[in-house]
Scaffold this motif. Structure first.
Motif, PDB file in Angstrom:
ATOM      1  N   MET A 117       2.994  -2.867  20.170  1.00 43.52           N
ATOM      2  CA  MET A 117       1.778  -2.160  20.580  1.00 43.52           C
ATOM      3  C   MET A 117       1.592  -0.884  19.759  1.00 43.52           C
ATOM      4  SD  MET A 117       0.714  -0.653  24.317  1.00 43.52           S
ATOM      5  CE  MET A 117       1.946   0.633  24.278  1.00 43.52           C
ATOM      6  N   LYS A 118       2.661  -0.112  19.550  1.00 46.83           N
ATOM      7  CA  LYS A 118       2.574   1.132  18.776  1.00 46.83           C
ATOM      8  C   LYS A 118       2.169   0.852  17.332  1.00 46.83           C
ATOM      9  CE  LYS A 118       3.736   4.123  21.920  1.00 46.83           C
ATOM     10  NZ  LYS A 118       2.782   5.108  22.400  1.00 46.83           N
ATOM     11  N   LEU A 119       2.673  -0.218  16.760  1.00 45.97           N
ATOM     12  CA  LEU A 119       2.326  -0.576  15.384  1.00 45.97           C
ATOM     13  C   LEU A 119       0.869  -1.024  15.297  1.00 45.97           C
ATOM     14  CD1 LEU A 119       5.582  -2.535  14.515  1.00 45.97           C
ATOM     15  CD2 LEU A 119       4.940  -0.266  13.654  1.00 45.97           C
ATOM     16  N   ARG A 120       0.442  -1.872  16.209  1.00 48.64           N
ATOM     17  CA  ARG A 120      -0.931  -2.387  16.177  1.00 48.64           C
ATOM     18  C   ARG A 120      -1.951  -1.286  16.440  1.00 48.64           C
ATOM     19  NH1 ARG A 120      -0.161  -7.445  14.624  1.00 48.64           N
ATOM     20  NH2 ARG A 120       1.501  -8.616  15.624  1.00 48.64           N
ATOM     21  N   ILE A 124      -0.876  -1.016  11.569  1.00 47.98           N
ATOM     22  CA  ILE A 124       0.254  -1.314  10.677  1.00 47.98           C
ATOM     23  C   ILE A 124       0.328  -2.821  10.443  1.00 47.98           C
ATOM     24  CG2 ILE A 124       2.764  -1.186  10.392  1.00 47.98           C
ATOM     25  CD1 ILE A 124       1.431   1.597  10.465  1.00 47.98           C
ATOM     26  N   THR A 125       0.436  -3.198   9.176  1.00 46.72           N
ATOM     27  CA  THR A 125       0.590  -4.615   8.825  1.00 46.72           C
ATOM     28  C   THR A 125       1.853  -4.873   8.010  1.00 46.72           C
ATOM     29  OG1 THR A 125      -0.744  -4.302   6.835  1.00 46.72           O
ATOM     30  CG2 THR A 125      -1.904  -5.037   8.827  1.00 46.72           C
ATOM     31  N   GLU A 126       2.456  -3.818   7.463  1.00 49.54           N
ATOM     32  CA  GLU A 126       3.625  -3.966   6.598  1.00 49.54           C
ATOM     33  C   GLU A 126       4.764  -3.113   7.139  1.00 49.54           C
ATOM     34  OE1 GLU A 126       3.365  -4.065   2.116  1.00 49.54           O
ATOM     35  OE2 GLU A 126       4.312  -2.093   2.387  1.00 49.54           O
ATOM     36  N   LEU A 127       5.915  -3.752   7.358  1.00 45.82           N
ATOM     37  CA  LEU A 127       7.084  -3.063   7.880  1.00 45.82           C
ATOM     38  C   LEU A 127       8.176  -2.997   6.821  1.00 45.82           C
ATOM     39  CD1 LEU A 127       7.376  -4.660  11.432  1.00 45.82           C
ATOM     40  CD2 LEU A 127       6.116  -2.609  10.720  1.00 45.82           C
ATOM     41  N   HIS A 128       8.706  -1.803   6.638  1.00 46.43           N
ATOM     42  CA  HIS A 128       9.852  -1.570   5.761  1.00 46.43           C
ATOM     43  C   HIS A 128      11.055  -1.369   6.663  1.00 46.43           C
ATOM     44  CE1 HIS A 128       7.676  -0.729   1.878  1.00 46.43           C
ATOM     45  NE2 HIS A 128       6.706  -0.832   2.758  1.00 46.43           N
ATOM     46  N   ILE A 143      13.047 -11.166  11.980  1.00 48.68           N
ATOM     47  CA  ILE A 143      12.579 -12.471  12.461  1.00 48.68           C
ATOM     48  C   ILE A 143      11.430 -12.297  13.441  1.00 48.68           C
ATOM     49  CG2 ILE A 143      13.214 -14.470  13.881  1.00 48.68           C
ATOM     50  CD1 ILE A 143      16.043 -14.255  12.569  1.00 48.68           C
ATOM     51  N   GLU A 144      11.592 -11.378  14.381  1.00 48.50           N
ATOM     52  CA  GLU A 144      10.529 -11.173  15.361  1.00 48.50           C
ATOM     53  C   GLU A 144       9.275 -10.593  14.703  1.00 48.50           C
ATOM     54  OE1 GLU A 144      10.073  -9.889  20.001  1.00 48.50           O
ATOM     55  OE2 GLU A 144      12.055  -9.921  19.077  1.00 48.50           O
ATOM     56  N   ALA A 145       9.454  -9.700  13.730  1.00 52.90           N
ATOM     57  CA  ALA A 145       8.304  -9.146  13.006  1.00 52.90           C
ATOM     58  C   ALA A 145       7.568 -10.253  12.257  1.00 52.90           C
ATOM     59  CB  ALA A 145       8.762  -8.059  12.045  1.00 52.90           C
ATOM     60  N   LYS A 148       5.490 -12.263  14.503  1.00 55.72           N
ATOM     61  CA  LYS A 148       4.314 -11.522  14.963  1.00 55.72           C
ATOM     62  C   LYS A 148       3.305 -11.299  13.838  1.00 55.72           C
ATOM     63  CE  LYS A 148       6.696  -9.137  18.726  1.00 55.72           C
ATOM     64  NZ  LYS A 148       6.018  -9.870  19.783  1.00 55.72           N
ATOM     65  N   GLY A 149       3.607 -11.783  12.638  1.00 48.11           N
ATOM     66  CA  GLY A 149       2.651 -11.740  11.543  1.00 48.11           C
ATOM     67  C   GLY A 149       2.720 -10.525  10.632  1.00 48.11           C
TER      68      GLY A 149
END
Length: 192
Positions: A117-120, A124-128, A143-145, A148-149
């Protein structure tokens, strides 16, 4: 939009006398992980500290059968390790307030938390991803990220494990199965 997630880079997981330490391998990424974190903070990107949390003498947690007690609420074991801890202490109040500090009680930073929720909320679409252990908590978060796309970037020189074979397997899994970019020493082109 991008975010950095620092996973479990705590005293218990990294220090020589940590309760569940990966020791020297974890210590070897300290400078790089701290540098990447500092860069994200200076760029005003979203930074997440995902910190493992356990309760003392909790026989019902699934990890109680697998690992010794670690990252116990209120203990030194939950503090950020070394230079990363020093960086956190040197931040201004405004910088500290812009960081998302979160407790996690499972391997994945998404399991049972409001991280997605905090990312959306921030687009945010890209996680480092950086931290320990590459084949446990970093892997399960990735894996979970993926499911979730999110697009994934794993900083090879800022993830590590106590299990060298597991670490190498995880790096290959990140690219071959999750389609992640695994980068080393060239992160500035990806995060600028």
């Amino acid at each position: 939009m991008k975010a950095l997630i620092i996973i479990d880079y705590t005293y218990d997981f990294v220090a020589d006398d940590g309760k569940l330490t990966c020791g020297v391998p974890g210590q070897s990424i300290e400078r790089r992980l701290t540098s990447i974190t500092k860069h994200f903070i200076e760029q005003n990107d979203f930074v997440v500290f995902a910190v493992d949390l356990h309760e003392e003498d909790d026989p019902h947690h699934p990890e109680a059968r697998l690992f010794p007690p670690h990252n116990i609420r209120g203990s030194q074991g939950r503090e950020q390790y070394g230079k990363l801890g020093e960086l956190v202490q040197s931040l201004t109040v405004q910088q500290k307030n812009s960081i998302f500090w979160m407790d996690k009680t499972r391997y994945s930073a998404f399991a049972g938390t409001n991280l997605d929720m905090k990312l959306r909320e921030r687009g945010i679409t890209e996680l480092h991803l950086v931290g320990v252990c590459s084949d446990i908590c970093v892997l399960h978060t990735a894996i979970e990220a993926y499911n979730k796309g999110y697009d994934l970037v794993i900083h090879e020189d800022a993830v590590q494990s106590f299990n060298s074979a597991g670490h190498q397997w995880a790096l290959k899994h990140f690219t071959d199965v999750l389609g992640a970019k695994v980068v080393k020493d060239g992160y500035s082109t990806l995060i600028s």
